[in-house]
Structure formats: C-alpha cells, structure tokens
Design an enzyme around this catalytic site. Structure first.
Site, PDB file in Angstrom:
ATOM      1  N   ASP A 123       5.661  25.492  62.144  1.00 24.83           N
ATOM      2  CA  ASP A 123       6.535  25.028  63.212  1.00 24.83           C
ATOM      3  C   ASP A 123       6.317  25.796  64.510  1.00 24.83           C
ATOM      4  O   ASP A 123       6.850  25.398  65.547  1.00 24.83           O
ATOM      5  CB  ASP A 123       7.997  25.158  62.784  1.00 24.83           C
ATOM      6  N   ASP A 149      20.315  22.584  53.512  1.00 27.19           N
ATOM      7  CA  ASP A 149      20.054  22.406  52.089  1.00 27.19           C
ATOM      8  C   ASP A 149      21.307  21.941  51.344  1.00 27.19           C
ATOM      9  O   ASP A 149      21.244  21.018  50.522  1.00 27.19           O
ATOM     10  CB  ASP A 149      19.511  23.700  51.489  1.00 27.19           C
TER      11      ASP A 149
END
Length: 1180
Positions: free
Chosen positions: A443, A883
C-alpha cells in the site's frame, strides 16, 4: 482491437486492449467458460490474430489520439515492445513452418509468453495509460526443467526400454532400462518394481533384440485419455458394457467399466470374479484375495469432528456461573438496601460502578457457557481429493484453489526481511502448487518492497525444494535457522547436513542483499538524478547560448529501477504522481502460474545447491500489487487494500477460498491450509464463511509483561464462540469463502424467534434447478436465492455494476468461484448443489497480458465509486477495526464460522512488546469498537439469523471501552476513602464480608475451571487481568473520547502503523524494545492513579497512628482495595522504569500536577475540622 465500452451505470472509462482476438478458453478449473472481455467473440479482430496467439499493441499516434479524446473518457492501452519472445508479424509468419517441424523443447504444460508476462510491470490508473514495462532478464523466471525420460529405478539415469504399441515390459507403464530389467530376473524376483506384478513371459527375447524406435508411442498416445461422456455420442450396446453398479450409489451414469478395468487392473464385477490379488493397491485379504472395496466409505467418513469439553468440567463451570450470578444479585441487593449515610457520595459512586461491572461481567460470561473443540482428519482429505477414483484415474488433486493475501504498507515500520520470510513460508506450504497463488499488497508503493519481493522469488527456487525434500518445519527460513533445537531430529537422508549448510549460507547472503537494498536504491537513484541534472543543465545552456545567463538545471529527485527507468510508485521526494497518496497502480507477476504436472529438477551442481532430481521444483504464482492512489479519494486503509486484492485475484487466479495474513505472520505449520479446508469441504461446510485460526506470537518476553500472547481471548473466548455461531474475525490467519466476501447469503439459514431465540425456523436460500442433464452429473446449477429478501436475489441480478463494478471479467469469475467452492455431490443430499468429483483436477488457465491489463483496471482509485464495495461486498469500511465488522456482516446473513486450533501452531507472528506501542494498539482496537457502537453494525440491530448469545458477544465487543470510566472512578475510590476516613459501607458487617468472600471465591473457581478446559496457565490469566486494568485506565477512555468526537464533531481518526519488530542480529538484545520508554499521553491516567493511591495509603496509616480513636476497619478496607489497584498496575509501573529504572520527567510533571489538583479539590470539598464555614463545600 478488443474494446469494452462503459455502461451507463459504470465509470466513464474505455479500456482498449490489443490481443490476438478470439474468445477466451474455459474458465479456471471449471466447466463454466470464462467470459471474454471482447463482445465480438472470435471475429472481433482478424488482423490481431496473425501474431501466433501472442499479444501486441500499436504505439503509433498514441499521444495524438490521447490528446484528442474527450475529457470524459480515458484510453487504456497495453504497450508491448518488440522482444525476442514477441517478434513482428512477418517474422512470426516466416518461422511458423520451421517451428512446427522442429521438436518442442518446452516442458509439458509450457505456456507461451508466461515468462514475458512475469517479466513485465503493469501500471495504470485514473487519467493515465495502462503500460507494460519490460524488466531485465535477471527478474525473469528460468525455463523449468523437463523431467528426463530416464529409468524409474532409484540411482539409475539410463534410457528406458520401450517399443511397439505398448508402454514397456509391464502394462503399468513403469519405465525401466534394459540392465535394471535383467537384474530383476537375475535376482530371482521377476516382478515389476512399479506395480509389484510378475513380468509377462516372452519379454526377454524382445529385450535382447533391442528397442524398435519406429514403434515408440508418441507423447499423446502415452497419456491417459479422459473418460468419455455419454452426452457426446450414442453408445453401441452390442459392443460396450455400460452398467451402473448398485453397490456404488454415487457412481455416474456414463461410467465406462471397460476403461476403468484397464486403468485400475480390476476384474469385472464384485460377485462373478475374484477380486485382485495383493499388489493391486488394495492390500491383501485371506487366502491371497481381497474383499471388494467400499467406494462410498471415503465419502461417509467425516473430515472433521467436534470434541466436546468434558462434562466433569463444563457442568461445574455452568453451575458456578449461576452461583456467581446469584451471589452478585444478593450482594448488590444488600448494598442498595444498606447505604452509607455518613458518605452518600462515596456510596453512590461505588454502587453505580458495581452495577455496571455486574452487567459487563454478565455480557462477557454468557457466551462462554458452550465451549467446544474441533479436530480435522487429513488422511480422509487426501483420500477423497487426491487419490485415484472413478472420475479422476490419475489421482490429480481435486482440492479447490486458495489465494493468499499478504498486506504491507510501510517498509520502514514493516521490515522487508520480515515480509520476505512470510512469503517464503507461503510458497513452501504443503498444498498443491497449481492451486495456490500469493498476492502481496504494497500500500506504500515502495521500490524497496518490490525489489525485496524479486529477491524473495529468486531465493524461493532454492528454499522451497529444500523444504519439500527434507520436510522442513517451520518453513520460514529465519524461524527455522533461528530455532535452538536439534535440527537432525527425524532427518534420515544422508545429504541433509550438507544441503542444510549450503542453504543456510545462501540465506545469509540473501539477508545481506535484502538489508543492503535501501542503500543500493539510494546510491543508484542519486547517480541517475545527478546525470539527469547534468543533462538538463547542458540542454538549458544550449538553448540560451550564453553560459553567464544559464540557470542551473532543475530535475526531480526520482527513484530509479535497476534497468534505468523511473519507478512508477512512490518516491522519497514525494513528487507529483509519486507520493504516498498519489501514484499509479502497479501489478507485477513475479512467478507465473505453474504447470499442472510435476517438474523435477537436476542434481546438485554449479547452478543447483541441492539435489532436486526427486523433488517437484514448481513454485506457486506470486504477484506484486500496489493499488492506485489519487488525492481526493478515500482509500480506506487496510480494508481498501484487501478489497483491491480480492478483485485482482478474481481476475488473475480466482481461487474460491482466500487466506489473509499480516506481513509479520508466517505459516508455522505447513499443513494448516489443509486443516482449514477440511472444515470448508466437510458435510455442512457450505454454510461456513471463514475458518479462523488463533494468533500465536514470537519474540515476547518470557514474563509476558503486557499480556501480548492474549491467550485468554484466543483460547477461552474464541473457543466458546465456536460453540455458538462461530468465532469473530480477528484480522489475520483466516481462510474465507470468496462468495461470502461477495455478500451472498449461505445456502441454508436458521432464524431465531422468541424471547431468547429458542424457536428456530430453518429454510433454504438457494434452490437447485434440477434438469435432466443435472441428474446425470454433467453440469451443476447456478446460485439461486430467495426472492423474498433483497439479500437473496438471483445471481443474475446480483452481478450488476452497481454492486461489483464495471469489470466483466470480475463478474464472470463469481459463478466460477461459487462452483469451485461447492461440496462434492456425494456429500450433498438430494436437491442440494454440488460439484462432481474430479471437476477441479484440470489444468489452470494460463495467465496472459489481457488478464493482467484487466486486473490493472480493477485496482484503480475510482473503481469502487457507485458500487457496494466496502458496504456489503468485501471488507467493510467505516471502522478502524474492519475485521470485526466484516465478520459481523457475514454472521448477520446467517453464515457460520469455525475456530481451528491445530496441534502445531498454524501461524506465528510478532507483537509489540514496547509499552507505548502496546497501548496504541489497544487504543486502535477500542476506538474501532466505539465506532461500531455508534453505527448500524451494532449488534442491537442484528437480524434474526444471528443467535442470541452470538449477538450478546458482538454487543460486548462494542461496549467494553465504556467500562473504562467506571473503572477509573472505582480505582480512585480507595484513595478517596483513605483521604476522608470513610468507606463504601458504613461498617464492615458479617453479611457484607460473607457476600464479598462468596463473590471472590466463585470468581477464582471460575478462573480455575476456565484454565482447565481451555489449556491456558494461571500466569497467563493473571497477566490478562493486570493488563485489563492497565488498558482500561489508559487506552479505553481515550478511545471513547475519540469515538465521541468522530460521531458528534466529525473529527476523523488517524492512527500510526504499529511497528513490526525487525529480525535481531546475534549481538543484539532480543527484548531491547521492552525497556524503551516513549512518552505518550495515555500514560497519564494510570500513573496518576498509582501516585494518588500510594499517597492515600500513607495518609490513612498516618491518620490511624496519630488519631486518638483510630478506625481500623475502615483503614483496612481502604488499604486492601488500594493494594488491589496497585497490584494490577505493577506491570505498568515496571514498564515506566525502563532498563535502568529511569522514569521520564514529563511523567512525574503531569502526574504530580494531577495529584495536587485532586488533593486541593478534596481539601476544598472536605476541609479539616475547625476551618471557617465559608470554606466548606456542600452538595446541592
């Protein structure tokens, strides 16, 4: 020219890709063909097909065409420069006839242009052209070695004997040379070494005469043909014997017994002939004969089983929960009915905190009453999916594919060597090579990560065969070579020590290369930049013609790759289009998809460190991905990066299952993926959305000062949730079902009605459209949903651009992934969807340039606009703990999850052992919980498909940070009690002490029983209790305040990435970070609580000693609770001292100021006796 125009609801982008034309081949290991990106089919462009099936593109007038385009449209063009592998059309045509006449030197399954794809960086994105940049041959994958046509006897490399229209001396096709064949007869055995059957008589004469080369069968004739399908021709029943056996109920109707008898050397039928003797792969029975095997036995044997907790432990545990609940009720009732009239303010604060603590304990304890354990049987998995059967005679792997995601963002905080070890452990995992693909998401778009991955792919060609040959565990080189144990244990090969020494030396050189990459990139870039500055200055001087008037040339401080070109990612100088938030998307296939057949290496030599003649040297596909980032777009941190990998992998490999790992979590157990697949592929596994593995950590100090192992959560709470609807998703070490990530509902679901969800309603969400062809097992049905729910529509309506985006390849891959993830038809009941056995034992579709170009388009920054990515599809946005929200969404649709605890740890990673880093990690988790509490993802709004206790567990996750305020107040109450000389009760009565003792005993006994059924230790439980208080008084209140600021004022929350511990040198202290003290505002509250309680103890003791009428009972109560607080904060105090016991000055300053403020405020509220009345404070 293959073109795809944007639809009305898609982004205004036109993708132009020049290819060889024609429709794409069949989909990845599926009977469903992958949809072509061309709407013209095979006749789309005839001119492009003259390149012999290779991809090329025109580059003439490109810039002019790009300028003439309307601002609303962007052209994506794949540029392929001429290379030796891609020559011009005329040259390609002239060499066609020559190439057809020459024998092919490529191995079986060789894909033309695969090395060209792997040796090319694909870049592109919004308002930019998709380009292909060729790399030097140093990064290209060498041509794999073809397994030689040699004798099959160990230690012999002679040419085998073959002749006639048969495979050799034995019908089984075992290759043997003339000398080894004669040795078999000279030894008096005369049996084939392959099938153990005696050789036929009369072969010796033919062997002596020599081989007849004219009769050697061709490669096509030597391969086993697939079983014929009855749908393709009408059988002649006078010549064929096609019978459906009544003893094999799952046998397909078009089964050819003649073919099966030849392939398996069986005899016709069970009852009318003798079953084969020993040596036909079925063992031996009485009198040299075997009983007929039960072909349905492998289907009936379960892959997994539940192991319930012993009732001798669980029953008393549940009884103690009820007893503690009753004692809490009696205690709170007594406390409310007996207030302290002398100090009502103290009594009011204490009873409020105790009521909240009781509710909090109940929310935490209720989901723990149904713990279970699970086990997987790997032998059944191998027998069912990797053994020869009726539909898969060759025994190729029928396991579904797995795409492994590894995410990293900053090479400075996440060292490339740590990431490289994780990648190496993935490439060496014990799973079919052709079914595995690894994707690294960078990223940060760093060249350091890119070149480190290239070095990793090169070293993997040595490390992976070494692990396979000697059964190395763990398969991370740093962990393996760093273990201080006997490495010769269970190693029997004579060449192990020599090869281990060679690989260890090669790994040390690999570490040196990785660690020197930053300096190498900097020196290279400085040299190129200096050259560019000189050229710019020279050019400017030529234009001006006067040296005196010439200004120094200005050139951007670019980052350069080794081949002398600009790196398309981020630069340290943060130039335009090359900064962390503004760079193009990059895709590089470091390792191409492997062949479907094993490829064996050669003996040790100059090029090979180890002997790989008996080892499969294939490597899984490895892809580098850096998604596009542009200013003005919300990239959604890790969740956005994971969704970009989901789309990229769907286009390139499309594995029906996905494993995501953090860059510092490597595979410690090479069989972990197989154990996870046991749960996914077992009966009822089609309702499982993910399999969560526990997190295990290395590099933690032996005392585990800050509870980094977190065993209470992973071994107590998660095991208990497994007995409900399944554990939560914790961000790493999780195997997902791809269609569950796409937002689909499970095939079956259960709704829970009633007060506590006691009344259950089960219903189907997918109904099979059974046809005559489906009954024969030739084709499976597509996904069908229930039309009564918006979540359960037909797949045709779900594959709209408003949900998944405008990529047609991505839309076409969804039903393929659903089909590959189905259970076998033998495991499904009538009316359920399944796939036939052996349907995935086919080669993978080759990777081509058009596929990678399409993958570039799906990682663009604008692709998710006006879609449901992050809302329903993929990882969910809107929280820093994406998550938990992602797992909650799946459970809310009715999916189940499974907690897989392996005997040998599946994965291992690192955790921050520094106090400041640990507190910031807890702060991030708690802030995410507060965000969930104030969102629609709160468990209060859960659907009826979620169980009641599962809903309680999710609600507890989002409400636990609010306990911090009550905890801070309760920790200050002992000090206030000692300062005032009062206590929370008016007197220490017998009833109060009995109820307090009962609560304490039940809590202790519950802890002991939890330790018993979970397997944790008392030390781990106590460390968890201590850090619960440390985090509750430091990080949790800050998280609540940040969450409220975000909800009320809209203040965005930003967090720094948790630093991953680098690989320490031999001379460094492994736990050096433990003693480093970094100032943080989170340290102020617990430090203040410690100082106030210590001062209060001194004040209370002094008052009791010098008072004429000391109140020892109240002093004893206050000192006891203050001591309880200080014991819990002891690890925090020890962390503040550092290695030499030095506390930062600012800690004393802030804590001293707060202590003085509290003391002065207390003097004002409760002044000493004899003070003027106007100085007294009275509550309104």
């Amino acid at each position: 020219m293959v073109k795809r125009a944007s639809s009305a609801c898609s982004s205004p982008v036109t993708i132009t890709v020049t290819s060889s034309g024609g429709s794409r081949s069949m989909g990845l290991t599926s009977p469903i063909p992958r949809a072509s990106i061309s709407p013209h089919g095979a006749g789309g462009n005839k001119a492009a097909s003259s390149f012999g099936g290779r991809y090329s593109s025109s580059v003439s007038k490109e810039e002019a065409a790009f300028k003439d385009l309307n601002s609303e449209f962007v052209s994506y063009t794949v540029h392929i420069p001429p290379t030796p592998d891609h020559q011009s059309a005329a040259m390609s045509a002239s060499q066609t006839s020559t190439q057809e006449d020459e024998p092919s030197s490529k191995p079986d399954g060789f894909k033309p242009g695969s090395s060209f794809v792997t040796g090319t960086i694909f870049t592109g994105g919004f308002n930019s052209i998709t380009r292909r940049h060729m790399l030097h041959s140093s990064m290209e994958q060498p041509e794999p070695l073809k397994p030689g046509n040699v004798c099959g006897m160990k230690g012999c490399d002679e040419e085998p004997i073959m002749g006639g229209k048969w495979r050799g001396p034995c019908d089984c096709g075992f290759k043997i040379c003339r000398d080894c064949y004669l040795d078999c007869f000279s030894s008096g055995v005369g049996h084939c070494p392959g099938c153990k059957e005696p050789y036929k008589e009369g072969n010796e004469a033919w062997i002596e005469d020599g081989n007849d080369e004219d009769d050697i069968p061709g490669e096509e004739e030597d391969q086993a043909l697939p079983l014929p399908s009855m749908a393709d021709f009408k059988p002649d029943y006078r010549r064929l014997s096609l019978v459906k056996s009544t003893k094999a109920p799952h046998q397909p109707s078009d089964f050819d017994h003649n073919r099966w008898l030849f392939e398996t050397k069986g005899t016709y039928g069970y009852g009318n002939a003798v079953w084969p003797k020993d040596g036909y792969a079925f063992g031996s029975g009485n009198n040299g004969f075997d009983h007929p095997p039960d072909f349905g036995e492998s289907c009936r044997r379960p892959l997994t089983r539940k192991v319930p907790v012993s009732s001798a432990v669980l029953s008393p545990y549940r009884l103690l929960v009820m007893m503690r609940l009753a004692s809490l009720g009696l205690f709170l009732t007594w406390r409310i009915r007996h207030p302290n009239h002398e100090a009502m303010w103290l009594w009011g604060m204490s009873i409020t905190c105790e009521l909240w603590f009781a509710v909090s304990w109940l929310l935490d304890q209720l989901p723990k009453i149904c713990p279970i354990n699970r086990e997987a049987d790997l032998s059944v998995l191998t027998e069912r999916y990797e053994s020869p059967n009726l539909r898969n005679p060759k025994g190729r792997s029928d396991l579904p594919g797995i795409d492994v995601f590894v995410s990293t963002a900053d090479p400075e905080k996440e060292p490339p060597l740590v990431t490289a070890n994780t990648i190496l452990s993935i490439l060496a995992v014990d799973y079919p090579v052709e079914k595995l693909a690894c994707y690294l998401s960078d990223d940060g778009g760093s060249l350091l990560t890119f070149e480190a991955l290239a070095e990793t792919a090169s070293f993997a060609r040595t490390w992976v065969p070494f692990c396979r040959k000697h059964g190395i565990e763990p398969r991370s080189p740093e962990a393996y070579f760093g273990h201080k144990k006997d490495f010769l244990k269970n190693k029997v090969r004579l060449d192990f020590v020599r090869e281990r020494r060679r690989v260890k030396r090669d790994y040390d050189e690999f570490k040196v290369r990785i660690n020197s990459l930053p300096d190498s990139i900097r020196r290279r870039s400085d040299a190129y930049n200096a050259n560019e500055e000189l050229r710019a200055k020279k050019k400017q001087m030529e234009l001006r013609g006067n040296l005196a008037l010439a200004e120094p040339g200005k050139a951007s401080k670019a980052t350069w790759m080794s081949d002398g070109s600009h790196w398309p990612g981020t630069w340290p100088s943060a130039e335009l289009d090359h900064s962390r938030g503004d760079h193009a998307g990059i895709i590089q296939a470091m390792l191409a998809p492997p062949n479907s057949e094993p490829v064996y290496g050669s003996s040790a030599g100059a090029d090979n460190l180890i002997d790989t003649t008996e080892v499969d040297i294939r490597l899984p596909m490895l892809v580098y991905v850096s998604r596009e980032k542009r200013p003005g777009y919300d990239h959604n941190k890790k969740a956005g990066a994971m969704n970009a990998l989901v789309r990229t992998s769907a286009v390139m490999s499309n594995g029906p299952f996905i494993l995501n790992l953090d860059c510092d979590h490597y595979i410690y157990n090479s069989l972990a993926l197989r154990e996870g697949m046991c749960f996914m592929l077992d009966r009822g596994g089609d309702r499982i959305c993910y399999v969560q593995f526990p997190q295990r950590f290395e590099g933690i100090d032996p005392n585990d000062r800050y509870a980094n192992h977190n065993t209470v959560f992973f071994d107590v709470n998660m095991r208990a949730l497994d007995g409900l609807q399944g554990p939560m998703y914790v961000g790493t070490g999780c195997v997902f079902r791809r269609i569950a990530l796409y937002g689909f509902s499970p095939p079956r679901a259960t709704e829970h009605h009633g007060f506590f969800g006691t009344r259950k309603l089960k219903f189907l969400l997918r109904r099979a459209k059974v046809t005559k062809k489906d009954e024969e097992g030739d084709m499976a049905v597509p996904i069908n949903m229930d039309e009564e729910d918006n979540d359960d529509l037909d797949i045709e309506s779900l594959l709209l651009p408003k949900r998944f985006g405008s990529s047609s390849s991505l839309a076409a891959s969804i039903p393929v992934a659903e089909y590959q993830g189905r259970l076998l038809q033998d495991l499904q009941g009538k009316g359920y969807q399944g796939r036939p056995a052996g349907s995935l034992a086919v080669p993978r579709e080759p990777l081509d340039a058009a596929t990678v170009a399409e993958a570039i388009s799906v990682i663009s920054c604008f692709y998710e606009d006006r879609t449901e990515w992050g809302k329903r599809v993929g990882w969910i946005y809107g929280s820093v703990t994406e998550d938990v929200v992602t797992g909650y969404k799946m459970h809310n649709r009715g999916w189940r999850s499974v907690y897989c605890v392996t005997k040998r740890d599946a994965f291992r990673g690192t955790a921050p052992i520094n106090l400041t880093d640990r507190l910031h990690q807890v702060l991030r988790w708690a802030t995410g919980s507060v965000e969930i509490f104030f969102s629609r993802n709160n468990a209060v709004f859960a659907s009826r498909r979620m169980k009641f206790l599962q809903r309680v567990a999710y609600f507890n996750v989002c409400i636990y940070p609010f306990t911090s305020f009550f905890l801070i107040v309760y920790c200050m109450l002992p000090a206030l009690s000692l300062f005032s000389g009062q206590f929370i009760v008016q007197s220490l009565s017998v009833s109060f002490l009995i109820l307090l003792l009962l609560i304490t005993l039940t809590l202790s006994m519950l802890a002991l029983l939890e330790i018993k059924w979970s397997g944790i230790t008392l030390h781990e439980w106590w460390r968890n209790e201590q850090f619960w208080l440390v985090g509750g008084t430091s990080a949790h209140p800050a998280a609540v305040l940040q969450g409220l600021l975000k909800v009320i004022a809209g203040v965005d929350i930003s967090f720094t990435l948790t630093s991953k511990s680098a690989v320490p040198d031999d001379s460094e202290d492994e736990f050096a970070e433990l003693y480093v003290v970094r100032w943080s505002f989170l340290m102020i509250p617990p430090t203040t609580i410690m100082m106030v309680n210590m001062i209060a103890i001194a004040v209370g003791v002094a008052r009791a000693l010098y008072s004429p009428f000391p109140q020892w009972s109240k002093l004893l109560g206050g000192v006891f609770f203050s001591f309880w607080v200080l014991c819990h904060l002891y690890p925090f105090a020890k962390g503040l001292m550092g290695r030499r016991g030095k506390v930062p000055t600012i800690v004393f300053v802030w804590s001293g100021l707060l202590s003085m403020i509290i003391s002065l405020l207390w003097v004002y509220i409760n002044p000493p006796s004899g003070s003027p009345s106007y100085m007294r404070f009275e509550f309104p």
